[in-house]
Design an enzyme around this catalytic site. Sequence first.
Site, PDB file in Angstrom:
ATOM      1  N   GLU A 168      26.032   0.307  58.835  1.00  0.00           N
ATOM      2  CA  GLU A 168      26.403   0.494  60.295  1.00  0.00           C
ATOM      3  C   GLU A 168      25.199  -0.296  60.883  1.00  0.00           C
ATOM      4  O   GLU A 168      24.220  -0.062  60.642  1.00  0.00           O
ATOM      5  CB  GLU A 168      26.546   1.899  60.764  1.00  0.00           C
ATOM      6  N   ARG A 180      22.611  10.990  47.487  1.00  0.00           N
ATOM      7  CA  ARG A 180      21.683   9.994  48.454  1.00  0.00           C
ATOM      8  C   ARG A 180      20.020  10.190  47.766  1.00  0.00           C
ATOM      9  O   ARG A 180      19.689  11.019  47.225  1.00  0.00           O
ATOM     10  CB  ARG A 180      21.741  10.358  49.788  1.00  0.00           C
ATOM     11  N   LYS A 194      18.305   7.330  60.086  1.00  0.00           N
ATOM     12  CA  LYS A 194      18.148   6.007  61.062  1.00  0.00           C
ATOM     13  C   LYS A 194      17.589   6.679  62.438  1.00  0.00           C
ATOM     14  O   LYS A 194      17.005   6.074  63.129  1.00  0.00           O
ATOM     15  CB  LYS A 194      19.471   5.238  61.059  1.00  0.00           C
TER      16      LYS A 194
HETATM   17  P1  ATP Z   1      24.118   6.857  59.641  1.00  0.00           P
HETATM   18  O1  ATP Z   1      23.705   8.039  59.867  1.00  0.00           O
HETATM   19  O2  ATP Z   1      23.692   5.889  60.551  1.00  0.00           O
HETATM   20  O3  ATP Z   1      25.799   6.670  59.217  1.00  0.00           O
HETATM   21  P2  ATP Z   1      23.808   6.240  57.141  1.00  0.00           P
HETATM   22  O4  ATP Z   1      22.249   6.385  56.404  1.00  0.00           O
HETATM   23  O5  ATP Z   1      24.791   6.712  56.559  1.00  0.00           O
HETATM   24  O6  ATP Z   1      23.418   6.416  58.315  1.00  0.00           O
HETATM   25  P3  ATP Z   1      24.773   3.572  56.797  1.00  0.00           P
HETATM   26  O7  ATP Z   1      24.510   2.150  57.498  1.00  0.00           O
HETATM   27  O8  ATP Z   1      26.152   4.061  57.220  1.00  0.00           O
HETATM   28  O9  ATP Z   1      23.891   4.581  56.953  1.00  0.00           O
HETATM   29  O10 ATP Z   1      24.867   3.488  55.351  1.00  0.00           O
HETATM   30  C1  ATP Z   1      25.313   2.221  54.550  1.00  0.00           C
HETATM   31  C2  ATP Z   1      25.522   2.738  52.987  1.00  0.00           C
HETATM   32  O11 ATP Z   1      24.282   3.098  52.687  1.00  0.00           O
HETATM   33  C3  ATP Z   1      26.562   3.852  52.961  1.00  0.00           C
HETATM   34  O12 ATP Z   1      27.297   3.611  51.947  1.00  0.00           O
HETATM   35  C4  ATP Z   1      25.701   5.005  52.839  1.00  0.00           C
HETATM   36  O13 ATP Z   1      26.245   6.143  52.067  1.00  0.00           O
HETATM   37  C5  ATP Z   1      24.489   4.421  51.701  1.00  0.00           C
HETATM   38  N1  ATP Z   1      23.266   5.222  52.248  1.00  0.00           N
HETATM   39  C6  ATP Z   1      22.789   5.385  53.365  1.00  0.00           C
HETATM   40  N2  ATP Z   1      21.487   6.323  53.058  1.00  0.00           N
HETATM   41  C7  ATP Z   1      21.460   6.273  51.799  1.00  0.00           C
HETATM   42  C8  ATP Z   1      20.539   7.111  50.787  1.00  0.00           C
HETATM   43  N3  ATP Z   1      19.498   7.811  51.354  1.00  0.00           N
HETATM   44  N4  ATP Z   1      20.963   6.948  49.699  1.00  0.00           N
HETATM   45  C9  ATP Z   1      21.675   6.300  48.932  1.00  0.00           C
HETATM   46  N5  ATP Z   1      22.591   5.417  50.005  1.00  0.00           N
HETATM   47  C10 ATP Z   1      22.470   5.662  51.155  1.00  0.00           C
END
Ligand code: ATP
Length: 558
Positions: free
Chosen positions: A35, A261, A271
């Site tokens: 996002e 994660r 974020k």
């Molecule tokens: P938000 O809370 O804004 O949704 P988010 O960390 O989920 O934050 P995204 O931009 O939606 O951010 O994440 C993009 C991709 O990265 C998603 O598939 C998410 O699952 C993955 N991702 C985000 N944080 C992690 C993490 N700490 N470890 C592994 N994958 C991650």
Amino acid sequence: MSDQDNPSTDFIRQIIQDDLKSGKHNEIVTRFPPEPNGYLHIGHAKSICLNFGIAQEFGGRCHLRFDDTNPAKEDTEYVDSIIEDVRWLGFDWGDNLFYASDYFEQLYDWAVTLIETGKAYVDDQNAEEISKGRGNLQTPGTNSPYRDRPAEESLKLFKEMREGKYGDGEKVLRAKIDMAHPNMNFRDPVLYRIAHAHHHRTADKWCIYPMYDYAHGQSDALEHITHSLCTLEFEHHRPLYEWFVENIDVPATPRQIEFARLNLTYTVMSKRKLLQLVSENHVSGWNDPRMPTLSGMRRRGYPAEGIRNFCHHIGITKYQSTHDVGVLENEVKQVLNRDALRFMAVLDPIKVIVTNYPEDQVEEMDAVKNPENPDLGTRKVPFCRELYIERDDFMEDAPKKFFRLKPGGEVRFRCAYWLKCEEVIKDDTGEIQELHCTYDPDTRGGENPPDGRKVKGTIHWVSARHAVDAEVRVYDRLFKKENPDAAEGSFLDHLNPNSIEVKTAKLEPALADVEIGETVQFERLGYFCVDIDSTEDTKVFNRTVPLRDSWAKIAGKS
Ligand code: ATP
Ligand code: MG
């Protein structure tokens, strides 16, 4: 070899191998769906390495898709930074750059179909009423009074929602599933909300936006994604993901698989919290070298390869764990040890006068550019009568085991000569001003003298006459606590007030030619990267990582 050493054996790759073997899929298609509401961090790197890595390993493809369904928080600055970071990390999506907003029209049409088939309705309740009506894990929810309004009425209202007739929050579109379902996600989830917000791609065309659960799976299906890999918190959303795919006439059936994660010690990864660090000026920006963002790590001098190796080695599992940031730093050091050119720099200088060295003589000493790569040869380092050494490489009342410089003691000056400390010159306050030393001409290049004398220590130095001044930013952990999220109070209470220390260092002259973005080794100290804040006159270096980790000791004390 453990599962983690061999990524081809993690449970996701196993599923993919099985799907290829059984003929369920001939080509593997994955996606990385950020996002654009912040910069990418090291957690995202895990997901990027997984999704793009699988596509590479199995000869498939990986899409970069922006999940841009929440215009209020999104921005093209984030889109641009994400594109730059994924590329920098070493991955390529070819022509497969997509945006969920590309599908808004199709998603709208499918929503209309859901209304027509009695599977969705417009609800006039406000957010609070909806939340209350959903019940909780112990209590079933209650049906909305609008749940059974005729499809034609919902259709008309949904069209009016799109046309902008209603204000934010006045109405939503909900799926009609089961308000008593044990999985809360099935209690008539919201599909669309009203948001009169300017979108960075669709401008003011829309004032209703699809919710993540509705948009995500359908976007996957539209792109013929075979394996939709996401983090564990979406596990309970999977049945809903499948419900949409079953109840909408989508062109493909992607499979969602969850993995744990990435969490890292001494930092935060949300974020929202990273944005707070930036907007409240606790750091200088998203790319502050102390941030766990990819742009911060790049600026700090972490090589992309070190981050990829880290993601590879920690592997993919289903259980939550927190990795020691030291493990990441080790991966970074391994790559830099192989690649970084060596130089000498003194961060906390004390002057040395070589009293028996001719006043106007200068010698060019040969120093190895990189012992890991002897083919690179040597560089010239000027030596003269006045030098700088590191203040803590000298000790006045030194214990027996102190093998660096001490009164009456002799030490090797790297690639130059052996020097013996003859006199300590102090000012009125007792502070050491300079050290008077003598050199042994028979030790040129640091060689052993013919009389068989031995020294134990070798120290680095810089010619005072030739030295170039530079600003060096020495970083420490951004947080004092291993897990600032779990510690008492706000995570901000645990910021390390000493996470940056700025020094004026003395550099060997060859360092003047190192370019912005390049990471070198300062011998005996660590790796340092030339920062974007450097000017024509003054270089700025970020300490990427010290050669030895002193943190364990310090942390133990606090
Ligand atoms: P938000 O809370 O804004 O949704 P988010 O960390 O989920 O934050 P995204 O931009 O939606 O951010 O994440 C993009 C991709 O990265 C998603 O598939 C998410 O699952 C993955 N991702 C985000 N944080 C992690 C993490 N700490 N470890 C592994 N994958 C991650
Ligand atoms: Mg997300």
